[in-house]
Design an enzyme around this catalytic site. Structure first.
Site, PDB file in Angstrom:
ATOM      1  N   ASP A   1       0.795  -1.237   0.000  1.00 21.76           N
ATOM      2  CA  ASP A   1       0.000   0.000   0.000  1.00 21.76           C
ATOM      3  C   ASP A   1       0.828   1.289   0.000  1.00 21.76           C
ATOM      4  OD1 ASP A   1      -2.094  -1.778   0.261  1.00 21.76           O
ATOM      5  OD2 ASP A   1      -3.081  -0.663   1.869  1.00 21.76           O
TER       6      ASP A   1
ATOM      7  N   HIS B   1      -6.258   3.184  -4.172  1.00 26.48           N
ATOM      8  CA  HIS B   1      -6.171   3.525  -2.737  1.00 26.48           C
ATOM      9  C   HIS B   1      -6.543   4.991  -2.513  1.00 26.48           C
ATOM     10  CE1 HIS B   1      -5.301   2.101   1.200  1.00 26.48           C
ATOM     11  NE2 HIS B   1      -4.118   2.677   1.362  1.00 26.48           N
TER      12      HIS B   1
ATOM     13  N   HIS C   1      -5.881   9.487   0.403  1.00 29.52           N
ATOM     14  CA  HIS C   1      -5.633   8.565   1.520  1.00 29.52           C
ATOM     15  C   HIS C   1      -6.308   9.071   2.805  1.00 29.52           C
ATOM     16  CE1 HIS C   1      -3.512   5.929   4.376  1.00 29.52           C
ATOM     17  NE2 HIS C   1      -3.317   5.139   3.324  1.00 29.52           N
TER      18      HIS C   1
ATOM     19  N   HIS D   1       3.565  -2.047   3.240  1.00 35.08           N
ATOM     20  CA  HIS D   1       3.566  -0.700   2.663  1.00 35.08           C
ATOM     21  C   HIS D   1       4.883  -0.419   1.939  1.00 35.08           C
ATOM     22  CE1 HIS D   1       0.441  -0.426   5.775  1.00 35.08           C
ATOM     23  NE2 HIS D   1      -0.070   0.572   5.082  1.00 35.08           N
TER      24      HIS D   1
END
Length: 266
Positions: free
Chosen positions: A84, A135, A139, A231
């Site tokens: 991510d 995503h 965010h 991540h």
């Protein structure tokens, strides 16, 4: 009547007969042409709606469920690696190198403006056989408390940015920041062809707990399910890179091949 008169009369009769024959042939030919035109018109009228001169109508895209996916397409003991918050020019290439060394495919959940800023990284992700995930634009982990219009803008604008950066590859999943899904955000994503994507194992690598802590979290929480969250953006990801170097070989040793998350099954 003399011989000459008889001969002339005979010629006239023959010419008349030929003329009549030609007229009949012309009428028949005209009738055939009209019939062909009528048949063509009927075929045009009977054409299936949506067809054009180039061929039949396009097949509609595959519908994906609105439910949040956790399972692996391959089933069994397979796991899903998800990455991510990128792409990041420092960490994404390192993550991609490790994935390639271990023959592992992953899903990269990208923030729209980051993808727009680093299209070469998005294209590399696609070229190396990984999948793309939306995503959002900002965010925003409080999206579940925002109006539907805001959620739609965050999701669909990011999808467009990522796909533009990818050069045509489609975004196949949507992951809400911080897991802030809503029924509306799941519907918006699914209608755009993106399966909402959750996780089973949160490595907490964004908290920088240390490489060993990240590795141990994977080992301890893997029984929860197959989808593991890492991540490659949002800060220093050196611990994540170091952890992946240990986790990926360990998964293989334990008989856990890698897969992609389900898209069309519940």
């Amino acid at each position: 009547m003399g011989l000459k008169g008889k001969y002339t009369a005979h010629i006239a009769v023959v010419a008349s007969a030929v003329a009549i024959g030609l007229a009949s042939w012309g009428a028949a030919a005209l009738t055939d042409t009209e019939a062909e035109a009528q048949a063509a018109g009927k075929r045009q009228e009977q054409r299936v709606p949506g067809e054009d001169a180039k061929g039949p109508a396009q097949v509609p895209p595959v519908k994906v469920p609105q439910s949040i996916a956790h399972g692996a397409e391959a089933g069994g003991r397979s796991v899903n690696i998800t990455i991510d918050d990128g792409p990041d020019p420092r960490w994404t290439p390192k993550v991609l190198d490790i994935l390639k060394e271990n023959d592992v495919k992953a899903v990269f959940c990208m923030v729209g403006p980051r993808a727009k800023e680093f299209p070469e990284l998005v294209k590399r992700v696609v070229a190396e056989g990984h999948r793309l995930c939306d995503h959002t634009v900002s965010h925003d982990t409080t999206m579940d408390k925002k109006p539907v219009g805001y959620q739609k803008q965050q999701i669909l604008d990011a999808k467009r940015m990522i796909e533009d950066a990818a050069g045509g590859a489609k975004v196949e999943y949507y992951r809400a920041p911080g897991g802030a899904f809503t029924p509306n955000s799941r519907r918006i994503a699914a209608e755009a062809g993106m399966r909402p994507l959750g996780w089973n194992v949160d490595t907490k690598d964004f908290e920088l707990p240390g490489t060993n802590a990240i590795v141990n979290t994977v080992k301890q929480e893997l029984p929860n399910g197959p989808t593991i969250l890492f991540h490659d953006g949002g800060g220093d990801r050196s611990q994540t890179v170091a952890a992946l170097k240990q986790v990926l070989p360990w998964l293989k040793e334990q008989g856990h091949p890698t897969s992609f998350p389900v898209r069309t099954t519940p």
